[in-house]
Design a protein around this motif. Sequence first.
Motif, PDB file in Angstrom:
ATOM      1  N   PHE A  13       1.589  -2.589 -10.697  1.00  0.00           N
ATOM      2  CA  PHE A  13       0.305  -1.994 -11.055  1.00  0.00           C
ATOM      3  C   PHE A  13      -0.174  -1.195  -9.854  1.00  0.00           C
ATOM      4  N   LEU A  14      -0.574   0.049 -10.079  1.00  0.00           N
ATOM      5  CA  LEU A  14      -0.941   0.951  -8.984  1.00  0.00           C
ATOM      6  C   LEU A  14      -2.358   1.461  -9.170  1.00  0.00           C
ATOM      7  N   ARG A  15      -3.170   1.256  -8.148  1.00  0.00           N
ATOM      8  CA  ARG A  15      -4.549   1.749  -8.150  1.00  0.00           C
ATOM      9  C   ARG A  15      -4.571   3.182  -7.611  1.00  0.00           C
ATOM     10  N   PRO A  16      -5.574   3.989  -7.957  1.00  0.00           N
ATOM     11  CA  PRO A  16      -5.619   5.382  -7.491  1.00  0.00           C
ATOM     12  C   PRO A  16      -5.653   5.546  -5.968  1.00  0.00           C
ATOM     13  N   ASP A  17      -6.069   4.512  -5.239  1.00  0.00           N
ATOM     14  CA  ASP A  17      -6.089   4.610  -3.774  1.00  0.00           C
ATOM     15  C   ASP A  17      -4.766   4.156  -3.154  1.00  0.00           C
ATOM     16  N   GLY A  18      -3.775   3.811  -3.992  1.00  0.00           N
ATOM     17  CA  GLY A  18      -2.463   3.437  -3.489  1.00  0.00           C
ATOM     18  C   GLY A  18      -2.201   1.942  -3.406  1.00  0.00           C
ATOM     19  N   GLN A  64       0.851  -1.182   0.000  1.00  0.00           N
ATOM     20  CA  GLN A  64       0.000   0.000   0.000  1.00  0.00           C
ATOM     21  C   GLN A  64       0.887   1.232   0.000  1.00  0.00           C
ATOM     22  N   VAL A  65       0.786   2.025  -1.067  1.00  0.00           N
ATOM     23  CA  VAL A  65       1.540   3.275  -1.179  1.00  0.00           C
ATOM     24  C   VAL A  65       0.726   4.364  -0.487  1.00  0.00           C
ATOM     25  N   HIS A  66       1.423   5.212   0.268  1.00  0.00           N
ATOM     26  CA  HIS A  66       0.736   6.345   0.894  1.00  0.00           C
ATOM     27  C   HIS A  66       0.045   7.160  -0.203  1.00  0.00           C
ATOM     28  N   PRO A  67      -1.261   7.404  -0.083  1.00  0.00           N
ATOM     29  CA  PRO A  67      -1.989   8.114  -1.134  1.00  0.00           C
ATOM     30  C   PRO A  67      -1.415   9.494  -1.475  1.00  0.00           C
ATOM     31  N   ASP A  68      -0.815  10.176  -0.503  1.00  0.00           N
ATOM     32  CA  ASP A  68      -0.256  11.501  -0.783  1.00  0.00           C
ATOM     33  C   ASP A  68       1.100  11.430  -1.489  1.00  0.00           C
ATOM     34  N   ARG A  69       1.599  10.213  -1.761  1.00  0.00           N
ATOM     35  CA  ARG A  69       2.902  10.067  -2.417  1.00  0.00           C
ATOM     36  C   ARG A  69       2.806   9.343  -3.749  1.00  0.00           C
ATOM     37  N   LEU A  70       1.594   9.169  -4.264  1.00  0.00           N
ATOM     38  CA  LEU A  70       1.392   8.406  -5.496  1.00  0.00           C
ATOM     39  C   LEU A  70       2.121   9.016  -6.696  1.00  0.00           C
ATOM     40  N   GLU A  71       2.017  10.320  -6.848  1.00  0.00           N
ATOM     41  CA  GLU A  71       2.666  10.976  -7.999  1.00  0.00           C
ATOM     42  C   GLU A  71       4.172  10.770  -7.981  1.00  0.00           C
ATOM     43  N   GLU A  72       4.769  10.981  -6.806  1.00  0.00           N
ATOM     44  CA  GLU A  72       6.218  10.830  -6.706  1.00  0.00           C
ATOM     45  C   GLU A  72       6.619   9.365  -6.913  1.00  0.00           C
ATOM     46  N   TYR A  73       5.857   8.435  -6.346  1.00  0.00           N
ATOM     47  CA  TYR A  73       6.158   7.005  -6.521  1.00  0.00           C
ATOM     48  C   TYR A  73       6.125   6.648  -8.009  1.00  0.00           C
ATOM     49  N   THR A  74       5.101   7.107  -8.701  1.00  0.00           N
ATOM     50  CA  THR A  74       4.976   6.829 -10.133  1.00  0.00           C
ATOM     51  C   THR A  74       6.133   7.452 -10.906  1.00  0.00           C
TER      52      THR A  74
END
Length: 129
Positions: A51-56, A16-26
Amino acid sequence: MSSSTPAPQRVCFQLQVHPDRLEEYTRRHAAVWPEMLQAIADAGRRNYSLFLRPDGLLIGYYETDDDEAAQRALAADPRTAAWEAEMAPFFVALDGARPDQGAPQLTEVFNLEDQLAALDDEPGPTPPA
């Protein structure tokens, strides 16, 4: 007819990726460090995708001939330590484990190629004489 070569291990995991860090992770995964890419390949992992879902929710998949050996190789490879240290803060609830070691694996319940190969291995009807 199936081949005599053993099928690769297919490994699927989730994090689970922190939702506030999705852009940077991508963004970071758009250009993974070349030495990290080589370390993964050298460890014997191939056909590796994330594969990354919008909720992380992150789902990863790869194939390998021996996942335990691949895990040991990556854990011992100095090229992976820096990348894993940089990636760890992106994930929720790893309890201090490295992302490559703390991700829960999912159980495979269906594979099309395996089931088709099993059909090919079944004896067919006997033709009339």
